[in-house]
Scaffold this motif. Structure first.
Motif, PDB file in Angstrom:
ATOM      1  N   SER A 298      24.993  10.645 -19.732  1.00  0.00           N
ATOM      2  CA  SER A 298      25.089  11.729 -18.758  1.00  0.00           C
ATOM      3  C   SER A 298      25.176  11.202 -17.331  1.00  0.00           C
ATOM      4  N   GLN A 299      24.698   9.971 -17.094  1.00  0.00           N
ATOM      5  CA  GLN A 299      24.679   9.403 -15.748  1.00  0.00           C
ATOM      6  C   GLN A 299      25.641   8.240 -15.570  1.00  0.00           C
ATOM      7  N   CYS A 300      25.940   7.526 -16.635  1.00  0.00           N
ATOM      8  CA  CYS A 300      26.693   6.272 -16.522  1.00  0.00           C
ATOM      9  C   CYS A 300      28.020   6.322 -17.267  1.00  0.00           C
ATOM     10  N   SER A 301      28.758   7.396 -17.083  1.00  0.00           N
ATOM     11  CA  SER A 301      30.085   7.507 -17.692  1.00  0.00           C
ATOM     12  C   SER A 301      31.186   7.444 -16.641  1.00  0.00           C
ATOM     13  N   GLY A 302      30.829   6.957 -15.448  1.00  0.00           N
ATOM     14  CA  GLY A 302      31.776   6.919 -14.349  1.00  0.00           C
ATOM     15  C   GLY A 302      31.534   8.040 -13.360  1.00  0.00           C
ATOM     16  N   ASN A 303      30.688   9.015 -13.734  1.00  0.00           N
ATOM     17  CA  ASN A 303      30.425  10.149 -12.845  1.00  0.00           C
ATOM     18  C   ASN A 303      29.535   9.758 -11.674  1.00  0.00           C
ATOM     19  N   VAL A 434      23.718  -0.556  -8.401  1.00  0.00           N
ATOM     20  CA  VAL A 434      24.669  -1.484  -9.021  1.00  0.00           C
ATOM     21  C   VAL A 434      26.113  -1.115  -8.701  1.00  0.00           C
ATOM     22  N   ASN A 435      26.430   0.180  -8.725  1.00  0.00           N
ATOM     23  CA  ASN A 435      27.812   0.591  -8.478  1.00  0.00           C
ATOM     24  C   ASN A 435      28.366   0.094  -7.138  1.00  0.00           C
ATOM     25  N   GLY A 438      29.298  -3.568  -7.485  1.00  0.00           N
ATOM     26  CA  GLY A 438      30.494  -3.770  -8.290  1.00  0.00           C
ATOM     27  C   GLY A 438      31.762  -3.355  -7.574  1.00  0.00           C
ATOM     28  N   LEU A 439      31.701  -2.236  -6.862  1.00  0.00           N
ATOM     29  CA  LEU A 439      32.883  -1.771  -6.136  1.00  0.00           C
ATOM     30  C   LEU A 439      33.255  -2.723  -5.005  1.00  0.00           C
ATOM     31  N   ASN A 440      32.251  -3.223  -4.294  1.00  0.00           N
ATOM     32  CA  ASN A 440      32.534  -4.147  -3.189  1.00  0.00           C
ATOM     33  C   ASN A 440      33.107  -5.469  -3.689  1.00  0.00           C
ATOM     34  N   ALA A 441      32.657  -5.897  -4.853  1.00  0.00           N
ATOM     35  CA  ALA A 441      33.100  -7.190  -5.386  1.00  0.00           C
ATOM     36  C   ALA A 441      34.463  -7.101  -6.076  1.00  0.00           C
ATOM     37  N   ALA A 443      36.459  -3.942  -6.366  1.00  0.00           N
ATOM     38  CA  ALA A 443      37.276  -2.780  -5.983  1.00  0.00           C
ATOM     39  C   ALA A 443      37.631  -1.969  -7.233  1.00  0.00           C
ATOM     40  N   TRP A 444      38.897  -1.567  -7.379  1.00  0.00           N
ATOM     41  CA  TRP A 444      39.266  -0.698  -8.497  1.00  0.00           C
ATOM     42  C   TRP A 444      39.094  -1.371  -9.859  1.00  0.00           C
ATOM     43  N   LYS A 445      39.069  -2.702  -9.900  1.00  0.00           N
ATOM     44  CA  LYS A 445      38.898  -3.396 -11.189  1.00  0.00           C
ATOM     45  C   LYS A 445      37.534  -3.103 -11.813  1.00  0.00           C
ATOM     46  N   PHE A 446      36.557  -2.715 -10.975  1.00  0.00           N
ATOM     47  CA  PHE A 446      35.231  -2.377 -11.499  1.00  0.00           C
ATOM     48  C   PHE A 446      35.288  -1.152 -12.411  1.00  0.00           C
ATOM     49  N   TYR A 447      36.341  -0.335 -12.249  1.00  0.00           N
ATOM     50  CA  TYR A 447      36.475   0.862 -13.080  1.00  0.00           C
ATOM     51  C   TYR A 447      36.642   0.519 -14.559  1.00  0.00           C
ATOM     52  N   PHE A 448      37.147  -0.682 -14.854  1.00  0.00           N
ATOM     53  CA  PHE A 448      37.321  -1.074 -16.255  1.00  0.00           C
ATOM     54  C   PHE A 448      35.983  -1.138 -16.993  1.00  0.00           C
ATOM     55  N   VAL A 449      34.919  -1.411 -16.265  1.00  0.00           N
ATOM     56  CA  VAL A 449      33.582  -1.405 -16.889  1.00  0.00           C
ATOM     57  C   VAL A 449      33.296  -0.032 -17.473  1.00  0.00           C
ATOM     58  N   TYR A 450      33.620   1.016 -16.718  1.00  0.00           N
ATOM     59  CA  TYR A 450      33.336   2.366 -17.180  1.00  0.00           C
ATOM     60  C   TYR A 450      34.329   2.859 -18.217  1.00  0.00           C
ATOM     61  N   ILE A 451      35.525   2.314 -18.209  1.00  0.00           N
ATOM     62  CA  ILE A 451      36.444   2.625 -19.307  1.00  0.00           C
ATOM     63  C   ILE A 451      35.873   2.110 -20.620  1.00  0.00           C
ATOM     64  N   ALA A 452      35.315   0.901 -20.578  1.00  0.00           N
ATOM     65  CA  ALA A 452      34.675   0.349 -21.783  1.00  0.00           C
ATOM     66  C   ALA A 452      33.468   1.197 -22.188  1.00  0.00           C
TER      67      ALA A 452
END
Length: 506
Positions: A298-303, A434-435, A438-441, A443-452
């Motif tokens: 509910s909290q860690c799905s990219g929302n 943490v977010n 990850g975003l600063n390090a 950028a958009w590539k951090f989104y792949f973590v949430y896709i997984a």
């Protein structure tokens, strides 16, 4: 002793009818049943427990825009302190709910929230920062206590046919509180000068818990809690009034019998009333796994992410956030009415798959924007954000709490809900700290973590989530504990338990 004998007689009376549907249940819609209509007209007061949390969650964002407030308080811990207060009281909330009752627990929580809000609104000029911080800590304690008792009362007093919808609506009211706080702070910022601009919206935080405190005793106490305390006559009177419209029908007798005998069986089977009971049996361990998974998802799905490029593309971020909150509320509220038509598992899975698709497109558009600066890609990100949160609204806002409380037997329901809040808070802390790293390090590539994460989420929902649509609150135990589940009632035979399981396997 006389009360116990009377309750035992009601509990063990014979009835030849084989199912609750045939127990003279009033089949009219709830609004055509006078007493049930009264009950549901009072239910929105309990929703204020969730609205209070949403108001506080949005209030600080609004206060940060006010020059008068900034001059009084600029502590970085302000956003985290309600969470600290909530953690401080979480260990005690199930005991308050189980010992004092659902209504008393709600009343205590409301009183604590009012105290905390009053301290925030009127801190002494000698040390305003420290007192504002203390007020937020106290408010967090009261907010979590109220949020830990209101859903229990709703799900345990609602008619079996409406339990799912009523409890699911509860958590969607969080968005209503957030909307109220946003508009209140917007109004005071633009129309009121000086300290009153931030004191007024902070003080109005007393309003919702104040209304709930004044009205909570208009609602009946949980009949399940009353039975657990040996108050059989009072519990039977509540079921008769609200579920039988004042008549002790065969349905009311069946319902009372099932609740009473189930609580007796649970008490006899439990090794203790402590926290170990949460993991003592295979069924309880599966419940805990689903509760923890639900809280984290509910909290860690990219929302928890804000689009990395949104501020650069759009100058109307405040309006976008306001519109997004209203959109989330409307979607989640609408889906709350579908839980008994579509089913919990279907909504969870639909949310997971929808979020995965929207988030994948969101990631692609973010990559295109970084490489090309294409404004259309930035607008597409905005569209995907709305689609993503719309998909999330299918399940996560409402079902996070309602699914948790309905898969738990009475003897560990309060503790299991506390477990949900613990992992929800931990997941929120992860998002907060943490977010950004990850975003600063990446950028958009951090989104792949949430896709997984979303892929894992969909797989867990598909293979492990249990559909709870249909069975009563007590009968849900059969889906986790099998035919030997501690469920009683006039017609609860081994064969009927097996038929409940078979119906879910079709």
């Amino acid at each position: 002793m006389e009360d116990y004998k009377q309750g035992t007689e009601i509990m063990h009376q014979e009835d030849a009818s084989p199912s609750p549907v045939e127990q003279n249940e009033d089949a009219r819609p709830w609004y055509q049943q006078p007493e049930l209509r009264k009950l549901y007209m009072m239910m929105p007061f309990l929703f204020l427990g969730s609205t209070t949390l949403g108001y506080d969650g949005s209030l600080l964002n609004g206060l940060q825009t006010m020059p008068a407030w900034k001059s009084c308080s600029h502590l970085g811990l302000l956003g985290a302190f309600p969470g600290f207060g909530g953690f401080a009281v979480l260990l005690f909330t199930p005991y308050i709910a189980d010992i004092c009752g659902r209504r008393m627990g709600t009343a205590i929580g409301c009183a604590i929230v009012i105290l905390g809000a009053a301290i925030q609104a009127c801190p002494p000029r000698s040390n305003p920062d420290a007192m504002f911080l203390a007020g937020r800590f106290i408010m967090g304690m009261g907010g979590n206590l109220t949020n830990a008792t209101c859903p229990l009362l709703i799900t345990e007093v609602a008619h079996p046919r409406h339990r799912g919808r009523m409890t699911t609506i509860y958590n969607t009211a969080w968005y209503l509180g957030a909307i109220l706080a946003a508009w209140t702070t917007f109004g005071t910022l633009n129309h009121i000068d000086g300290d009153l601009s931030w004191r007024l919206p902070t003080g109005l935080q007393c309003g919702m818990p104040g209304i709930l405190l004044l009205t909570v005793y208009m609602l009946p106490e949980s009949p399940r809690w009353l039975i657990a305390k040996g108050k059989y006559t009072k519990a039977n009177a509540i079921l008769t009034k609200y579920h039988g419209n004042g008549e002790e029908t065969g349905f009311v007798s069946w319902e009372f019998s099932e609740i009473s005998q189930t609580l007796e069986l649970e008490k006899a089977a439990a090794s203790s009333s402590g926290w170990y009971e949460l993991v003592r049996t295979p069924g309880n361990r599966k419940r805990c796994f689903l509760i923890i998974a639900t809280a984290i998802f509910s909290q860690c799905s990219g929302n928890g992410l804000v689009s990395y490029y949104l501020a650069a593309v759009l100058n109307t971020i405040a309006a976008i956030n306001g519109g997004l909150t209203i959109w989330c509320w409307l979607v989640s509220l609408g889906c709350a009415f579908l839980v008994d038509r579509v089913g919990r598992r279907t909504l969870f899975l639909g949310a997971g798959v929808g979020m995965l698709i929207a988030f994948t497109v969101w990631t692609v558009c973010s990559a295109v924007y970084e490489k090309t600066g294409n404004s259309s890609a930035g607008s597409a990100v905005l569209a995907m954000i709305f689609l993503f949160y719309g998909a999330a609204g299918l399940a996560w806002p409402g079902l996070t709490v309602s699914y948790t409380v309905e898969i738990l037997p009475f003897n560990i329901r309060a503790k299991g809900l506390t477990l949900c809040f613990v992992f929800t808070s931990l997941a929120g802390i992860f998002n907060q700290y943490v977010n950004p790293i990850g975003l600063n390090a990446l950028a958009w590539k951090f989104y792949f973590v949430y896709i997984a994460v979303l892929v894992i989420e969909c797989l867990v929902i598909y293979f492990f989530y249990v559909e709870t649509r249909g069975p009563t609150l007590e009968e849900t135990a059969v889906l986790f504990d099998g035919p030997d589940a501690n469920v009683g009632g006039m017609d609860m035979t081994y064969e009927r338990k097996a038929s409940i399981i078979a119906a879910k396997e079709v």
